[in-house]
Design a protein around this motif. Structure first.
Motif, PDB file in Angstrom:
ATOM      1  N   ASP A  65     -27.117   0.914  29.995  1.00  0.00           N
ATOM      2  CA  ASP A  65     -26.948  -0.267  29.141  1.00  0.00           C
ATOM      3  C   ASP A  65     -27.209   0.068  27.676  1.00  0.00           C
ATOM      4  OD1 ASP A  65     -26.196  -1.903  31.216  1.00  0.00           O
ATOM      5  OD2 ASP A  65     -28.174  -2.797  31.509  1.00  0.00           O
ATOM      6  N   ARG A  66     -28.173   0.941  27.415  1.00  0.00           N
ATOM      7  CA  ARG A  66     -28.467   1.328  26.031  1.00  0.00           C
ATOM      8  C   ARG A  66     -27.292   2.066  25.400  1.00  0.00           C
ATOM      9  NH1 ARG A  66     -33.616   4.840  25.670  1.00  0.00           N
ATOM     10  NH2 ARG A  66     -32.263   6.668  25.839  1.00  0.00           N
ATOM     11  N   LEU A  67     -26.687   2.982  26.137  1.00  0.00           N
ATOM     12  CA  LEU A  67     -25.539   3.714  25.602  1.00  0.00           C
ATOM     13  C   LEU A  67     -24.351   2.780  25.390  1.00  0.00           C
ATOM     14  CD1 LEU A  67     -25.791   6.995  27.710  1.00  0.00           C
ATOM     15  CD2 LEU A  67     -26.406   6.680  25.302  1.00  0.00           C
ATOM     16  N   ASP A  68     -24.152   1.836  26.308  1.00  0.00           N
ATOM     17  CA  ASP A  68     -23.089   0.842  26.108  1.00  0.00           C
ATOM     18  C   ASP A  68     -23.346   0.020  24.848  1.00  0.00           C
ATOM     19  OD1 ASP A  68     -21.664   1.563  28.356  1.00  0.00           O
ATOM     20  OD2 ASP A  68     -22.407  -0.077  29.614  1.00  0.00           O
ATOM     21  N   TYR A  69     -24.589  -0.418  24.683  1.00  0.00           N
ATOM     22  CA  TYR A  69     -24.963  -1.304  23.573  1.00  0.00           C
ATOM     23  C   TYR A  69     -24.756  -0.619  22.223  1.00  0.00           C
ATOM     24  CZ  TYR A  69     -28.063  -4.334  20.759  1.00  0.00           C
ATOM     25  OH  TYR A  69     -28.594  -5.176  19.790  1.00  0.00           O
ATOM     26  N   PHE A  70     -25.173   0.629  22.105  1.00  0.00           N
ATOM     27  CA  PHE A  70     -25.106   1.303  20.810  1.00  0.00           C
ATOM     28  C   PHE A  70     -23.793   2.036  20.571  1.00  0.00           C
ATOM     29  CE2 PHE A  70     -29.904   1.318  21.069  1.00  0.00           C
ATOM     30  CZ  PHE A  70     -30.116   0.526  19.958  1.00  0.00           C
ATOM     31  N   TYR A  71     -23.187   2.618  21.610  1.00  0.00           N
ATOM     32  CA  TYR A  71     -22.115   3.584  21.374  1.00  0.00           C
ATOM     33  C   TYR A  71     -20.812   3.270  22.109  1.00  0.00           C
ATOM     34  CZ  TYR A  71     -26.279   6.010  19.786  1.00  0.00           C
ATOM     35  OH  TYR A  71     -27.444   6.319  19.157  1.00  0.00           O
ATOM     36  N   PHE A  72     -20.857   3.031  23.421  1.00  0.00           N
ATOM     37  CA  PHE A  72     -19.618   2.932  24.175  1.00  0.00           C
ATOM     38  C   PHE A  72     -18.900   1.596  23.963  1.00  0.00           C
ATOM     39  CE2 PHE A  72     -21.834   5.914  27.402  1.00  0.00           C
ATOM     40  CZ  PHE A  72     -21.590   6.996  26.572  1.00  0.00           C
ATOM     41  N   GLY A 252     -25.588   6.622  12.364  1.00  0.00           N
ATOM     42  CA  GLY A 252     -24.353   7.375  12.207  1.00  0.00           C
ATOM     43  C   GLY A 252     -24.465   8.835  12.578  1.00  0.00           C
ATOM     44  N   LEU A 253     -25.568   9.247  13.198  1.00  0.00           N
ATOM     45  CA  LEU A 253     -25.722  10.614  13.674  1.00  0.00           C
ATOM     46  C   LEU A 253     -24.902  10.798  14.952  1.00  0.00           C
ATOM     47  CD1 LEU A 253     -29.622  10.903  13.295  1.00  0.00           C
ATOM     48  CD2 LEU A 253     -27.875  11.705  11.688  1.00  0.00           C
ATOM     49  N   PRO A 254     -24.661  12.031  15.382  1.00  0.00           N
ATOM     50  CA  PRO A 254     -24.013  12.228  16.682  1.00  0.00           C
ATOM     51  C   PRO A 254     -24.759  11.441  17.763  1.00  0.00           C
ATOM     52  CG  PRO A 254     -24.143  14.303  15.508  1.00  0.00           C
ATOM     53  CD  PRO A 254     -24.907  13.304  14.682  1.00  0.00           C
ATOM     54  N   SER A 255     -24.017  10.761  18.631  1.00  0.00           N
ATOM     55  CA  SER A 255     -24.607   9.723  19.480  1.00  0.00           C
ATOM     56  C   SER A 255     -25.738  10.225  20.366  1.00  0.00           C
ATOM     57  CB  SER A 255     -23.520   9.056  20.325  1.00  0.00           C
ATOM     58  OG  SER A 255     -22.851  10.012  21.129  1.00  0.00           O
ATOM     59  N   TYR A 256     -25.540  11.347  21.064  1.00  0.00           N
ATOM     60  CA  TYR A 256     -26.586  11.775  21.999  1.00  0.00           C
ATOM     61  C   TYR A 256     -27.816  12.285  21.255  1.00  0.00           C
ATOM     62  CZ  TYR A 256     -23.455  11.005  25.874  1.00  0.00           C
ATOM     63  OH  TYR A 256     -22.631  10.406  26.788  1.00  0.00           O
ATOM     64  N   LEU A 257     -27.604  12.926  20.095  1.00  0.00           N
ATOM     65  CA  LEU A 257     -28.740  13.357  19.284  1.00  0.00           C
ATOM     66  C   LEU A 257     -29.495  12.150  18.754  1.00  0.00           C
ATOM     67  CD1 LEU A 257     -30.370  15.531  17.757  1.00  0.00           C
ATOM     68  CD2 LEU A 257     -28.649  15.380  15.920  1.00  0.00           C
TER      69      LEU A 257
END
Length: 513
Positions: A65-72, A252-257
């Motif tokens: 859910d966190r990755l969806d919320y911020f990036y995907f 705005g950094l690379p997402s996984y970093l």
């Protein structure tokens, strides 16, 4: 009819000792209201529905859910996609940051104007340590104290600390208009020069400096530039805000970093301690009169100091940092026709009511300016996320259904969806500057809830509504007053920033009448 917000001039020196009453703004035109029944009194004979949604597997679900919320998906699509999936504006989900910062990221999401107000009812929800959501920043960033924003009204320090903020606001009321005009007048002059030299001027950086200088001068009668702090205040505050809010931000950094660095671990408070010490040194010296009052209220000077600093730098400066560019963006995009209406109203009121001066009576005679400010607070509230933990088993209602909530469950509301509810507002996604004019428009004010409560209600020591609610509305109106006394129209370029909108002025057309 519900009454509108209390004009700042009505705050009396002893008003911090109890609740405030409110009186209506002057209002002159109409707009339709799709719902004439306040959410708290709507009929409860709705079908009882199990709250849809799930939290997924432990650890895996919150990170997904966190990755969806911020990036995907991004924030708004995250919520929209789940509304479509579940056919409900109330559902279960995880909210960031999740592992390893939040012990329990599970929430019940509220996304409409009917369910959202439960978050303001402190008889039903507890507000202890939920100001930033499912995690709380280290108290090392606030002098070792849990400041007022993190206190529930049932806690013994809540009422005295809120009364202290009421005292601060009432004590400075005579300085607000002159200091605002002095500070923001200088900002607009510098922007004129920058546009002439470079073709555009960044509003954000200049607004940050002006906001901090104005607050220091109005609240405490001190100019930061004449202290050891100099012009460093806004930069220090922005860094300090980052250390508190990084689990909720993207840079705005690379997402996984970025997800690993910002959303999984706390930034070490020690890295900002020296900067925070500089802020506390300035506030300790500047606010000595307020600290004396705090001691008479039974609050230690040290606790009062860190609460005043937080209220000034996080709550008010942070709010102006987000709100003022949002106002400029919305009014700039609205175009010359609205600019002409605002300019005519501002200049007429100053000339005929203020005798050529900007006074509170003149500002109160500008209903379109007031409506434009409320509309900015509606469509882009400075604080988008609100939380509360259910104190007991309860039933909450959306427009279409009722839902059972168990004691201890965390409720979360994404305010922009509640304040852009199309079942309450016509053209809900549009900025409509005159939306709140007239009796019908005034009735819509109860759905403007940026202050952690309806605009038709007032902050008291016993509730969690923003102590500076009326102050914020006033300075938003003063921003438009200063702008349209000087200029007939303006043009902007708009982008995004870590906190809110990025606004660059490309033209300022000087007043011709």
């Amino acid at each position: 009819m519900a009454t509108a917000s209390l004009p700042f001039s009505a705050l009396q020196p002893l008003s911090y000792r109890g609740s405030h009453r409110v009186r209506p703004l002057p209002i002159t035109a109409t707009v339709s209201d799709k719902s004439s029944v306040p959410p708290s009194t709507k009929p409860s004979k709705l079908p009882l529905r199990k709250i849809p949604g799930d939290y997924g597997l432990p650890f895996v679900g919150p990170i997904r859910d966190r990755l969806d919320y911020f990036y995907f998906e991004g924030t708004e699509e995250f919520f929209k996609s789940r509304v479509r999936r579940y056919g409900s504006t109330v559902f279960r989900s995880n909210m960031p940051p999740g592992p390893f910062l939040a012990a329990d990221p599970r929430v019940i999401v509220l996304l409409d104007a009917a369910s959202f107000p439960v978050l303001f009812d402190t008889s039903l929800v507890e507000k202890r340590d939920v100001f930033t959501g499912t995690f709380m920043p280290s108290t090392s960033l606030t002098g070792g104290f849990r400041v007022l924003s993190y206190l529930d009204p049932s806690e013994p320090n809540h009422a005295p600390l809120k009364r202290l903020l009421f005292f601060l606001l009432s004590n400075c009321r005579g300085a607000v208009i002159p200091e605002f005009r002095r500070t923001y007048g200088a900002l607009f002059q510098s922007m004129e020069a920058e546009i002439a030299a470079k073709g555009r001027a960044d509003f954000g950086e200049g607004n940050d400096q002006a906001a901090f200088d104005f607050l220091a001068r109005a609240y405490f009668g001190r100019d930061p530039k004449e202290s050891a702090l100099g012009s460093d205040g806004p930069g220090i505050i922005t860094k300090w805000l980052l250390f508190q809010l990084s689990p909720l931000l993207t840079l705005g950094l690379p997402s996984y970093l970025e997800d690993f660095l910002l959303h999984s671990f706390r930034l070490p408070p020690a890295l900002v301690r020296g900067d925070y010490d500089r802020l506390t040194a300035f506030f300790r010296d500047a606010s000595s009169r307020i600290l004396d009052e705090a001691e008479q209220m039974g609050i230690s000077r040290d606790e009062a100091l860190h609460n005043i600093l937080f209220a000034t730098c996080f709550n008010t400066f942070g709010g102006m940092k987000i709100l003022f560019p949002a106002i400029m963006k919305s009014i700039g995009r609205a175009g010359a026709r609205l600019h002409g209406r605002l300019a005519e109203e501002v200049r007429t009121a100053v000339r005929e009511v203020g005798g050529g001066e900007v006074t509170m009576r003149a500002v109160e005679a500008m209903p379109l300016v007031a409506s434009a400010a409320y509309e900015a607070l509606r469509i882009e509230p400075p604080v988008a996320l609100q939380y509360g933990r259910a104190k007991r088993d309860l039933v909450l209602t959306s427009h279409d259904a009722a839902f059972e909530v168990r004691a201890g469950e965390m409720l979360f509301g994404y305010q922009p969806f509640a304040t852009r509810d199309s079942r309450v507002f016509d053209r809900a996604e549009e900025y409509v500057a005159d939306r709140f004019l007239g009796p019908e428009g005034a009735r819509l004010l109860r759905y403007v809830v940026w202050s952690n409560g309806p605009e038709t209600e007032s902050p008291t020591p016993e509730n969690k509504q923003c102590a500076g609610k009326d102050f914020v509305v006033l300075v938003a109106r003063l921003l438009m007053v200063e702008l349209f006394l000087r200029y007939d129209s303006f043009e902007v370029e708009v982008g995004t920033s870590t906190l809110g909108s990025s606004v660059k002025f490309t033209s300022l057309k000087k007043a011709t009448s």
